[in-house]
Design a protein around this motif. Structure first.
Motif: not given
Length: 540
Positions: A193-204, A178-191
């Protein structure tokens, strides 16, 4: 233009699934039964509630679970000719532990009978399933770390799922801290152009909420954060109409347009409380030349918009739901839910007295196990709800009526009961956010001796009683009638903001939203029933 929120009222943690020209959004239901709401649209503008999959004991039993536990953050996907629904059943709220159990159920159709659940793990909540283009399936969830006092969010775990063995296999990896905002949750993966993308929610999930994105060439990382910081947030602009924006999901239309759905809230002015709970919003996005996702028309600020450009498809409205339910069918209208139990037949019947919803009084209105309360979401700041009820109590422990309800310790309840002299009456009881569930009786507060139980609003010993709730943003009044023509207002303006996430314990303690509905209690154990001829809900 599409107007936000697209799913009004308590519809948090959206996960979206696209199948052909059909869009389906799954949202959290917490302690309300059946579990998981699924809405359907063909144009991203008009939505209809189509299914609640977790509708039997094999899939979900929440009896005894605390308020704001139960179903957290489902994930809906489609692959191999099946809808896949990942969901969490959270068994504990207070303290360091959560006891969050994650399951998978599948179905060939969105509104069919879903399979018995496959147990996945219990390491944390907000799970999702990613179907890779090589045929592999990957399961991600946030990990709950009970050892840390100030940040229980221990990162995002990744593990492979084997559909043949029907279990998680291989090494468990923590792929993102996670980032400095913390409370990293709600992960979703996507693919892409050759990248895996990880979407998360943070900050509460309150006013510092945000949506962040990271990417990697390898599914197990390492993941680099988007250099801009936040894909979506309102945390630095407290004057926007949409607040608490974050937790969501990305999708592509048939014509290659990208959007995201996200959690949001609309606070009332003044107290900044959200009786509508956490709702679902929509934003249009695009990919930059260097393969990062951005909000359209918000490239430099990530701020949510109240109006969004629709996709290039014909408008597809749905038939309107009737404002009045006369309970003439043997099936409960889909907009209604009850609390926790998979056995509604113990307290609810649409067949015993034709044309009526019969509720048999069980436990108290604050019970976490089995109580006779059937309600629908509040979906506007101003509305009127009305019921017609036949109820003839024979002791003071029996009551029934109309309630504006948030949870076991935040509600206003206009009820009918009987006193020790055999006089039937109408009164109000409220619970104002105290975890000890202490009741107040607002109509008695103006008496010289508040301890007296004299009731000023008497009713005939028999006959139908009509009750009405009128909500206007911050305020609630109740009315009653014995003929549906002449109405008497109960002379107290109730603080309706009690019916909100933020009331009571404050931010981070509740996650649902306002409901209005019918209730019946018999704590004497005699199981007296109340019959409801209709329920009407009108937004103004």
């Amino acid at each position: 233009m599409i107007q936000n929120p697209i799913l009004k009222g308590f519809n948090p943690d959206p996960s979206i699934c696209v199948v052909g020209d059909d869009y389906y959004i799954a949202t959290s239901t917490f302690e309300w039964y059946p579990g998981v709401q699924i809405h359907h649209s063909k144009d991203l503008t008009n939505w209809r509630l189509i299914s609640r999959p977790l509708n039997r004991a094999a899939l979900l039993d929440m009896r005894g679970e605390p308020d704001s536990c139960g179903i957290w953050a489902p994930c809906l996907t489609y692959s191999d000719g099946l809808f896949h629904l990942i969901y969490t059943d959270v068994k504990r709220f207070d303290g360091n532990f959560k006891d969050a159990h994650n399951y998978l159920t599948t179905c060939e159709t969105i509104d069919g009978k879903w399979s018995d659940p496959i147990y996945m793990n219990s390491s944390g909540f907000d799970p999702s399933l990613f179907h890779d283009d090589d045929g592999k399936k990957w399961f991600v969830n946030m990990v709950w770390d009970h050892r840390h006092k100030h940040n229980f969010f221990g990162g995002i775990l990744l593990q492979e799922y084997c559909p043949v063995q029907q279990k998680l296999i291989g090494e468990i990896k923590n792929i993102f801290a996670g980032s400095k905002l913390a409370c990293t949750e709600a992960p979703h993966l996507y693919k892409r152009n050759g990248y895996y993308y990880l979407l998360t929610a943070e900050g509460g999930t309150f006013y510092t909420h945000a949506m962040t994105m990271a990417r990697s060439k390898n599914i197990d990382g390492p993941y680099e954060l988007d250099p801009y910081g936040y894909l979506l947030t309102a945390k630095d602009n407290q004057h926007l109409g949409l607040q608490r924006t974050g937790h969501g999901d990305i999708f592509e239309t048939a014509k290659g347009e990208y959007y995201l759905v996200h959690l949001c809230g609309r606070p009332l002015l003044g107290e900044r409380r959200c009786p509508l709970g956490r709702e679902t919003g929509l934003q249009k996005t695009y990919w930059t030349d260097d393969n990062w996702l951005r909000l359209e028309n918000a490239e430099t600020d990530g701020l949510p918009k109240m109006q969004v450009e629709p996709p290039e498809v014909p408008e597809h409205p749905w038939p309107q739901i009737n404002a009045r339910n006369d309970f003439d069918s043997n099936n409960l209208p889909i907009e209604f839910q009850w609390l926790r139990t998979p056995y509604p037949e113990k307290f609810m019947s649409l067949e015993t007295r034709k044309g009526y919803l019969r509720l048999t009084g069980l436990q108290s209105i604050g019970s976490l196990y089995e109580q006779a309360l059937v309600a629908r979401r509040q979906q506007a700041f101003v509305f009127t709800a009305q019921i017609a009820m036949d109820f003839e109590p024979n002791n003071f422990q029996q009551s029934a009526g109309l309630t504006c309800y948030y949870n076991s310790y935040k509600f206003h309840y206009c009820y009918v009961s009987i006193d020790d002299e055999g006089q039937r009456f109408v009164d109000i009881m409220s619970c104002l956010g105290n975890r000890d569930q202490t009741l107040t009786f607002p109509l008695r507060e103006g008496q010289l001796d508040p301890s007296k139980t004299d009731i000023r609003f008497v009713l005939p010993k028999t006959g139908t009683v009509y009750l009405k709730a009128k909500v206007d943003h911050h305020s609630l009044i109740f009315l009653f009638s014995t003929d549906e023509i002449s109405w008497q207002t109960l002379p107290v303006h109730l603080d309706y903001t009690v019916i909100s996430d933020e009331a009571g314990g404050g931010e981070g303690t509740n996650f649902t939203g306002g409901f209005v509905g019918m209730a019946c209690q018999d704590v004497s154990g005699q199981q007296l029933h109340a019959d409801f001829d209709y329920f009407e809900y009108i937004e103004e």
